[in-house]
Design a protein around this motif. Structure first.
Motif, PDB file in Angstrom:
ATOM      1  N   ASN C 116      24.467  36.575  31.857  1.00 51.79           N
ATOM      2  CA  ASN C 116      25.668  37.173  31.296  1.00 51.79           C
ATOM      3  C   ASN C 116      26.623  37.542  32.420  1.00 51.79           C
ATOM      4  O   ASN C 116      26.201  38.063  33.442  1.00 51.79           O
ATOM      5  CB  ASN C 116      25.319  38.452  30.541  1.00 51.79           C
ATOM      6  CG  ASN C 116      24.930  38.170  29.119  1.00 51.79           C
ATOM      7  OD1 ASN C 116      24.716  37.016  28.748  1.00 51.79           O
ATOM      8  ND2 ASN C 116      24.841  39.203  28.321  1.00 51.79           N
ATOM      9  N   THR C 117      27.892  37.274  32.228  1.00 52.85           N
ATOM     10  CA  THR C 117      28.867  37.678  33.224  1.00 52.85           C
ATOM     11  C   THR C 117      29.788  38.750  32.666  1.00 52.85           C
ATOM     12  O   THR C 117      30.708  39.194  33.321  1.00 52.85           O
ATOM     13  CB  THR C 117      29.701  36.476  33.687  1.00 52.85           C
ATOM     14  OG1 THR C 117      30.173  35.792  32.541  1.00 52.85           O
ATOM     15  CG2 THR C 117      28.882  35.534  34.532  1.00 52.85           C
ATOM     16  N   ARG C 118      29.599  39.119  31.408  1.00 44.77           N
ATOM     17  CA  ARG C 118      30.319  40.240  30.800  1.00 44.77           C
ATOM     18  C   ARG C 118      29.552  40.632  29.547  1.00 44.77           C
ATOM     19  O   ARG C 118      28.684  39.904  29.095  1.00 44.77           O
ATOM     20  CB  ARG C 118      31.746  39.864  30.424  1.00 44.77           C
ATOM     21  CG  ARG C 118      31.838  38.548  29.689  1.00 44.77           C
ATOM     22  CD  ARG C 118      32.650  37.577  30.507  1.00 44.77           C
ATOM     23  NE  ARG C 118      32.821  36.311  29.826  1.00 44.77           N
ATOM     24  CZ  ARG C 118      33.169  35.200  30.475  1.00 44.77           C
ATOM     25  NH1 ARG C 118      33.339  35.208  31.783  1.00 44.77           N
ATOM     26  NH2 ARG C 118      33.331  34.076  29.823  1.00 44.77           N
ATOM     27  N   ASN C 119      29.882  41.793  29.014  1.00 42.42           N
ATOM     28  CA  ASN C 119      29.207  42.256  27.812  1.00 42.42           C
ATOM     29  C   ASN C 119      30.163  42.240  26.645  1.00 42.42           C
ATOM     30  O   ASN C 119      31.220  42.855  26.721  1.00 42.42           O
ATOM     31  CB  ASN C 119      28.723  43.694  28.005  1.00 42.42           C
ATOM     32  CG  ASN C 119      27.613  43.757  29.007  1.00 42.42           C
ATOM     33  OD1 ASN C 119      26.738  42.901  29.031  1.00 42.42           O
ATOM     34  ND2 ASN C 119      27.659  44.767  29.851  1.00 42.42           N
ATOM     35  N   TYR C 120      29.780  41.577  25.593  1.00 43.61           N
ATOM     36  CA  TYR C 120      30.635  41.577  24.410  1.00 43.61           C
ATOM     37  C   TYR C 120      30.273  42.767  23.538  1.00 43.61           C
ATOM     38  O   TYR C 120      29.117  42.992  23.210  1.00 43.61           O
ATOM     39  CB  TYR C 120      30.450  40.281  23.626  1.00 43.61           C
ATOM     40  CG  TYR C 120      31.136  40.285  22.278  1.00 43.61           C
ATOM     41  CD1 TYR C 120      32.513  40.200  22.194  1.00 43.61           C
ATOM     42  CD2 TYR C 120      30.410  40.382  21.099  1.00 43.61           C
ATOM     43  CE1 TYR C 120      33.151  40.214  20.964  1.00 43.61           C
ATOM     44  CE2 TYR C 120      31.031  40.395  19.871  1.00 43.61           C
ATOM     45  CZ  TYR C 120      32.406  40.311  19.809  1.00 43.61           C
ATOM     46  OH  TYR C 120      33.034  40.325  18.589  1.00 43.61           O
ATOM     47  N   GLU C 129      33.439  36.692  17.691  1.00 45.72           N
ATOM     48  CA  GLU C 129      33.433  36.616  19.153  1.00 45.72           C
ATOM     49  C   GLU C 129      34.124  35.338  19.621  1.00 45.72           C
ATOM     50  O   GLU C 129      34.941  35.358  20.538  1.00 45.72           O
ATOM     51  CB  GLU C 129      32.007  36.672  19.721  1.00 45.72           C
ATOM     52  CG  GLU C 129      32.064  36.646  21.242  1.00 45.72           C
ATOM     53  CD  GLU C 129      30.732  36.831  21.938  1.00 45.72           C
ATOM     54  OE1 GLU C 129      29.718  37.042  21.246  1.00 45.72           O
ATOM     55  OE2 GLU C 129      30.710  36.748  23.167  1.00 45.72           O
ATOM     56  N   ALA C 130      33.802  34.223  18.957  1.00 45.09           N
ATOM     57  CA  ALA C 130      34.362  32.939  19.389  1.00 45.09           C
ATOM     58  C   ALA C 130      35.878  32.907  19.251  1.00 45.09           C
ATOM     59  O   ALA C 130      36.565  32.211  19.984  1.00 45.09           O
ATOM     60  CB  ALA C 130      33.747  31.811  18.584  1.00 45.09           C
ATOM     61  N   MET C 131      36.389  33.697  18.286  1.00 45.30           N
ATOM     62  CA  MET C 131      37.819  33.701  18.055  1.00 45.30           C
ATOM     63  C   MET C 131      38.557  34.362  19.219  1.00 45.30           C
ATOM     64  O   MET C 131      39.673  34.010  19.543  1.00 45.30           O
ATOM     65  CB  MET C 131      38.079  34.504  16.796  1.00 45.30           C
ATOM     66  CG  MET C 131      39.177  34.008  15.943  1.00 45.30           C
ATOM     67  SD  MET C 131      39.021  34.779  14.340  1.00 45.30           S
ATOM     68  CE  MET C 131      39.057  36.482  14.731  1.00 45.30           C
ATOM     69  N   HIS C 132      37.922  35.359  19.845  1.00 49.83           N
ATOM     70  CA  HIS C 132      38.583  36.113  20.906  1.00 49.83           C
ATOM     71  C   HIS C 132      38.171  35.691  22.303  1.00 49.83           C
ATOM     72  O   HIS C 132      38.963  35.737  23.225  1.00 49.83           O
ATOM     73  CB  HIS C 132      38.285  37.605  20.761  1.00 49.83           C
ATOM     74  CG  HIS C 132      38.833  38.205  19.524  1.00 49.83           C
ATOM     75  ND1 HIS C 132      38.112  38.296  18.364  1.00 49.83           N
ATOM     76  CD2 HIS C 132      40.043  38.724  19.247  1.00 49.83           C
ATOM     77  CE1 HIS C 132      38.854  38.853  17.441  1.00 49.83           C
ATOM     78  NE2 HIS C 132      40.032  39.124  17.940  1.00 49.83           N
ATOM     79  N   PHE C 133      36.898  35.357  22.460  1.00 50.85           N
ATOM     80  CA  PHE C 133      36.380  35.135  23.801  1.00 50.85           C
ATOM     81  C   PHE C 133      35.515  33.881  23.844  1.00 50.85           C
ATOM     82  O   PHE C 133      34.959  33.455  22.844  1.00 50.85           O
ATOM     83  CB  PHE C 133      35.539  36.330  24.258  1.00 50.85           C
ATOM     84  CG  PHE C 133      36.292  37.622  24.223  1.00 50.85           C
ATOM     85  CD1 PHE C 133      37.254  37.916  25.171  1.00 50.85           C
ATOM     86  CD2 PHE C 133      36.058  38.540  23.223  1.00 50.85           C
ATOM     87  CE1 PHE C 133      37.960  39.102  25.134  1.00 50.85           C
ATOM     88  CE2 PHE C 133      36.765  39.727  23.171  1.00 50.85           C
ATOM     89  CZ  PHE C 133      37.714  40.010  24.129  1.00 50.85           C
ATOM     90  N   GLY C 134      35.359  33.363  25.053  1.00 43.71           N
ATOM     91  CA  GLY C 134      34.512  32.195  25.233  1.00 43.71           C
ATOM     92  C   GLY C 134      33.043  32.527  25.191  1.00 43.71           C
ATOM     93  O   GLY C 134      32.207  31.635  25.181  1.00 43.71           O
ATOM     94  N   GLY C 135      32.702  33.791  25.181  1.00 47.01           N
ATOM     95  CA  GLY C 135      31.311  34.188  25.166  1.00 47.01           C
ATOM     96  C   GLY C 135      31.012  35.136  26.306  1.00 47.01           C
ATOM     97  O   GLY C 135      31.880  35.421  27.136  1.00 47.01           O
ATOM     98  N   SER C 136      29.770  35.609  26.354  1.00 41.60           N
ATOM     99  CA  SER C 136      29.399  36.581  27.376  1.00 41.60           C
ATOM    100  C   SER C 136      28.955  35.925  28.672  1.00 41.60           C
ATOM    101  O   SER C 136      28.565  36.599  29.604  1.00 41.60           O
ATOM    102  CB  SER C 136      28.283  37.476  26.857  1.00 41.60           C
ATOM    103  OG  SER C 136      28.780  38.249  25.812  1.00 41.60           O
ATOM    104  N   ASP C 138      29.522  32.384  31.520  1.00 46.11           N
ATOM    105  CA  ASP C 138      30.594  31.527  32.005  1.00 46.11           C
ATOM    106  C   ASP C 138      30.657  30.195  31.263  1.00 46.11           C
ATOM    107  O   ASP C 138      31.522  29.372  31.527  1.00 46.11           O
ATOM    108  CB  ASP C 138      30.439  31.292  33.511  1.00 46.11           C
ATOM    109  CG  ASP C 138      30.995  32.472  34.297  1.00 46.11           C
ATOM    110  OD1 ASP C 138      31.821  33.202  33.715  1.00 46.11           O
ATOM    111  OD2 ASP C 138      30.607  32.676  35.452  1.00 46.11           O
ATOM    112  N   GLN C 140      31.583  28.370  28.084  1.00 45.15           N
ATOM    113  CA  GLN C 140      32.344  28.630  26.861  1.00 45.15           C
ATOM    114  C   GLN C 140      31.848  27.800  25.684  1.00 45.15           C
ATOM    115  O   GLN C 140      32.352  27.925  24.585  1.00 45.15           O
ATOM    116  CB  GLN C 140      33.823  28.353  27.089  1.00 45.15           C
ATOM    117  CG  GLN C 140      34.150  26.885  27.201  1.00 45.15           C
ATOM    118  CD  GLN C 140      35.611  26.647  27.574  1.00 45.15           C
ATOM    119  OE1 GLN C 140      36.085  27.109  28.591  1.00 45.15           O
ATOM    120  NE2 GLN C 140      36.317  25.927  26.727  1.00 45.15           N
TER     121      GLN C 140
END
Lengths: 442, 326, 288
Positions: C116-120, C129-136, C138, C140
């Motif tokens: 994980n490179t970030r926490n959703y 989640e997919a609508m806003h971000f590529g995922g938690s 790197d 996508q």
């Protein structure tokens, strides 16, 4: 009695930490990145290739359609590579990366600070210049300005509204611009008036910025057709539809654009960019970004070149605090949280907000107690709790009947919910799913 | 960077209110009237209230833990409110075991069987009260006498019951009124009735607190009382011999308690402001109808339950005005 | 007392009779003819109402068969060939045998492979989640792990593996209805030809980034090197957009591609264990 819109709205604490901080020029970055989608609409087509020598203000990606915008380099140097980079949402986008060498500007750009107030250009020439300069709405929506200034046949604007509301908490970039570049703003507005062929323009400012109201009121004595309209503080007054409602009482019909009631709304920063583009031949390559947060050492307003990495801005504001949980591009109500800090400043980035662990996390979701606060808060007269339920149950058609597509995503519902329910998350899901259904029907 | 950034969709701010804060504000608003009833009715009222609250909490906890197998959330305060409201709807002399049954019905049937907090179509405390009223009519209408200091073993009829009996036996209203305490006494709470019925003034104080705290809006309580007042006034103008005057109606019985604390229950009342007004008018009209022509002297609990049943319908038809729609 | 009882009985009965008469005529007036075969076919269908056939439910599917008078291009994946031949015989048509299909998850990015490179934080569904971000992470393209597919499955054929954070298909339960395929916003689930003993070979990756970027984001990403494409004798493997894809209709399960893949992006499932070679001891873990 100050004007405002009647139905709905919320009152988050203002937290305008940087309201009294003058705009500072940030030094040039070492490398600059230009993503090809910095606006709503078609991605721009990249024109340069690896190794090209680039000057400041040079066109590096051209508009990919009518609803699209040109992108210019904000630095001079060599194109390091054309590659995909992760944008603030975590998706890869095509981008031009430039290694900065010196600061060589295109000759056509007038870099002097002398104010030019007169122009012989006519309507179409002004719009053409704006289009060429790649100007988009700088409040965050990033809608290409030349499209706004070209009303569809049969529609005519009779009023230009300038959005100086800045209703998002924390952000102060427009506030500072109104104070420091008031003259340029006024000329920019006269250009917009000319481009649209209207009689007059009104600047809407919330009365938590009394200095800006004073300053612009004093300036407006020189400009007969520009008025300043102080407004009562209420979120989301910066939404086009609600600003029009507050100032004129006109209600943009459901699904319609502001032009349907004869108005065009432009942001303060956009109007100043219009001045620079038309009078100084300067494309949109710089903007003011508020870097703020309660735990930041020096929250500031920076004047930066587009393409500068966000991390550079945060460094300049005193560095990222230890317990940072979230970094947001834009304001806390509508801004997007960023996936990493290597992303560049884009045309629509009005602020960078740093939240620590206490502020930056979602709270546990409880069940809906049907208190109805979301209904009271919704400025669009919707029932967010119902829309969320319909979206969860995938009843898209029913959600459409309940006008889910009218939602402006201001976030007032989620903000006000005592059970911390992710109302807006699900409403967005419903909107995007139903939007896809409509597109498939065609 | 070693610490990962958090990402989430906007908005990134919360107003900071929570369900618990709201519920505790309601409890706080109920306290003055509750304490006054303790002073008036003494120890039995205290025991009744404590038993009621405790039973509600235990029932909710047990159902959540053993039947629904979820994490119990009794600390959100909603069961405490149900317990207090249930007790405030009871005569002080009620046998304690009876209120335990009332709590079981209120929480078990009225609330948890529909899915718990926010899902109940009827006000749980009223479900409990009406169940007891129908099952144990004698005990539920035996009011202790409070004309002397402290609770007397002699029972006394409530003002509403006096009117009902009197009119049925052929007396005129002005005649009956002679036996009824003055309005000042009604307002302050020196007359007999359920725990929570005695002091209109303190209930209004609670309403003011909730209005300041923005827990409720004025729409439901004010419209309900205004409707009762207007409807009663019309009847009274038509025939003062037969009908009691409007002020008497809103000061006696459960009118205040019902309009301020029972009708405003979030999950069983409509959500849009226009819907709330329709709902409140319904409650007011039905209450006066039951009081004047029905078999029971008091009707607000039935009126609220009846209008609770209309809430989904009202929610469906009384939508807020959409922005940009004609 | 007696009289009032009689009155009551008479009143209630006459209301009943009147209502019955009205209902009778109403039913006659509003009667709509329906082909009885629709009911028969619906009877033969599994009544799962899963939508795997592409229609709103079993009734709608039966209706479509009768209306078109054909079963061509129509298949009930749940009932399989038995059901379809029943439906065909009701219609008096020839049944066409369809190969049964089974779902595979084309992502193997467990936490240890794909950090994980970030926490959703946000509404806990993949769609949002997919609508806003590529995922938690790197990557996508990879699995978001919020189990929209599990929620969409009517046949209890999917569950989340708590260790890897990825969904797992229970082969016996999967009917190939395709509900999960529609539910996955990352388009990770594919319906593949069902092989004997549920044997599967597939590329468990959808990453279209260039090799270096893909590998950096996830240790088991397909880097599009093309070794498997060269190795395959049956032309079953195609590389497109830096990503290999194995066509399950052409694959002969020879397992050669699995051995050559440098990132272990190709997965084999339900095969007997190979003779253990020294260089790939971690294979067993992936198989499980």
């Amino acid at each position: 009695m100050l004007k405002t819109f009647k139905k709905g709205g919320v009152h988050p604490s203002h937290n305008k930490l940087t309201a009294q901080k003058p705009i500072e020029q940030l030094p040039l970055p070492k490398t600059a990145t230009f993503i090809n989608t910095q606006h709503i609409g078609a991605p721009s087509k990249i024109l340069v290739k690896r190794g090209d020598e680039i000057k400041v203000g040079q066109l590096i990606a051209e508009s990919g359609g009518f609803v699209s915008a040109n992108i210019h380099s904000s630095v001079s140097g060599k194109v390091a590579k054309i590659d995909s980079v992760i944008d603030s949402g975590g998706y890869r986008k095509d981008a031009v990366l430039i290694n900065v060498e010196g600061d060589v500007w295109e000759e056509s750009i007038d870099r002097s600070s002398t104010l030019i107030t007169e122009t012989s250009l006519d309507k179409t020439e002004i719009i053409k210049k704006i289009n060429k300069a790649g100007i988009v709405g700088m409040g965050g929506a990033t809608f290409p300005t030349h499209v706004k200034l070209s009303p569809p046949p049969g529609m005519k604007a009779d009023l230009v509204i300038i959005n100086g509301v800045e209703c998002e908490p924390y952000l102060t970039s427009d506030h500072r611009l109104m104070l420091e570049k008031g003259e340029e703003l006024m000329v920019g507005i006269t250009l917009l008036i000319k481009a649209l062929g209207t009689e007059r323009a009104i600047i809407g400012i919330e009365n938590n910025k009394p200095d800006a109201i004073e300053h612009l009121k004093a300036l407006s004595k020189k400009y007969k057709n520009i008025e300043v309209c102080p407004l009562k503080v209420k979120y989301p007054q910066g939404s086009e539809k609600h600003l029009i409602k507050a100032i004129t009482g006109r209600e943009v019909p459901s699904g319609g654009l502001p032009i349907a009631v004869g108005t065009v709304v432009n942001n303060v920063a956009t109007a100043i960019s219009v001045y620079e583009a038309v009078m100084k031949n300067k494309p949109l390559i710089e903007r003011v970004v508020t870097v703020t947060g309660k735990h930041l050492a020096q929250p500031s307003n920076f004047y930066v070149r587009l393409g500068t990495p966000v991390s550079t801005l945060i460094e300049a504001a005193g560095g990222l605090p230890e317990n940072t949980a979230k970094v947001i591009s834009g304001g806390p109500m509508m801004g997007r949280s960023m996936v990493n800090l290597g992303v560049p400043v884009t045309k629509g980035m009005s602020g960078i907000l740093v939240f620590d662990d206490a502020e930056g996390h979602r709270k546990p979701v409880k069940s809906c107690i049907r208190c109805g606060r979301c209904i009271v808060a919704c400025p669009m007269g919707l029932e967010p709790h119902l829309l969320m339920t319909l979206s969860e149950k995938q009843m898209w058609e029913k959600a459409e009947e309940e006008k889910i597509m009218n939602c402006i995503e201001c976030g007032s519902c989620s903000f006000t919910c005592p059970s911390n329910r992710p109302l807006l998350d699900y409403i967005r899901l419903g909107k995007s799913t139903f939007g896809a259904i409509i597109r498939n029907r065609k | 960077m070693n610490k990962l950034l958090t990402i989430s969709p906007s908005p990134h701010l919360y107003q900071g209110d929570s369900v618990r804060k709201i519920m505790y504000s309601v409890i706080f608003a109920l306290l003055p009237a509750l304490v006054w009833s303790f002073i008036v009715f003494g120890m039995p009222a205290v025991i009744l209230t404590l038993t009621s609250v405790a039973s509600c909490l235990v029932v909710e906890w047990a159902i959540q833990k053993y039947m629904l197998k979820t994490t119990p959330s009794i600390n959100d305060g909603s069961a405490v409110i149900t317990g207090i409201l249930l007790a405030m709807n009871m005569p002080a002399g009620l046998p304690v075991w009876m209120i335990v049954i009332g709590a079981l019905v209120a929480i078990g049937v009225g609330k948890m069987s529909f899915g718990g907090l926010g899902q109940n179509p009827f006000n749980p405390a009223l479900v409990g009260r009406v169940f007891l009223l129908i099952s144990y009519p004698v005990q539920m209408t035996t009011w202790p006498n409070i004309t002397n200091s402290g609770v007397d073993s002699v029972t006394e009829a409530t003002p509403l019951a006096l009117i009902k009996e009197g009119v049925n036996s052929g007396q005129t209203v002005p005649q009956i009124m002679e036996n009824i305490p003055a309005y000042r006494e009604l307002l302050l709470g020196n007359f007999s009735g359920s725990l929570g019925e005695v002091s209109a003034a303190l209930l209004i104080l609670g309403l003011l607190y909730m209005l300041i705290k923005k827990v409720v809006t004025w729409h439901i309580p004010v419209t309900t009382l205004a409707t009762m007042f207007v409807f009663a006034a019309i009847l009274w103008k038509a025939n003062p011999e037969q009908f009691a005057d409007p002020l008497f109606h809103i000061l006696t019985g459960g009118a205040m308690l019902g309009a301020i604390f029972m009708a405003t229950d979030y999950s069983s009342s409509p959500m849009s402001k226009s819907g709330q007004i329709v709902y409140s008018i319904g409650i007011g009209v039905i209450t006066i109808c039951i009081r004047t022509w029905g078999a029971y002297p008091e009707g607000i609990s039935f009126a609220i339950l009846i209008m609770n049943a209309f809430t989904p319908l009202i929610n469906n038809y009384m939508k807020p005005k959409r922005f940009g729609e004609k | 007392m007696g009289i009032s009882l009689v009155y009551t009985i008479i009143t209630v009965s006459s209301i009943g009779v009147t209502a019955a008469i009205i209902l009778y005529f109403a039913a006659r007036k509003f009667y709509v003819y329906e082909d009885p075969r629709i009911d028969e076919i619906e009877e033969a269908l599994p009544a799962a109402n899963c939508g795997g056939c592409g229609y709103a439910g079993c009734r709608a599917f039966a209706d479509a068969i009768v209306k078109d008078n054909s079963i061509e291009g129509k298949n009930c994946p749940v009932g399989g060939n038995d059901t379809m031949s029943k439906a065909a015989s009701i219609m008096g048509l020839e049944a066409v045998n369809q190969t049964p299909r089974i779902a595979v998850i084309r992502c193997n990015g467990a936490c240890e492979h794909r950090p994980n490179t970030r926490n959703y934080e946000g509404a806990s569904t993949c769609a949002i989640e997919a609508m806003h971000f590529g995922g938690s992470t790197d990557c996508q393209y990879g699995c978001l792990g919020l189990a929209d597919c599990v929620a969409s499955c009517d046949f209890n054929a999917l569950h989340m593996d708590s260790e890897t954070g990825l969904p797992v298909v229970s082969d016996e339960n999967c009917v190939g209805c395709g509900a999960c395929v529609k539910a996955c916003p990352k388009d990770l689930i594919e319906l593949r030809k069902q092989m004997p003993k549920y044997r599967k070979i597939f590329v468990a990756c959808r990453n279209e980034d260039k090799g270096a970027a893909a590998k950096k984001a996830c240790a088991v990403a397909c880097i599009g090197c093309g070794k498997c494409e060269k190795e395959c004798k049956y032309d079953a493997i195609v590389i497109k957009n830096n990503l290999a894809f194995i066509d399950s209709d052409k694959c002969k399960l020879c397992r050669k591609c699995v051995s050559v893949c440098p990132t272990n992006a190709i997965i084999e499932e339900n095969f007997p264990p190979r003779k253990i070679k020294a260089e790939e001891p971690e294979k067993a873990g992936i198989e499980a």
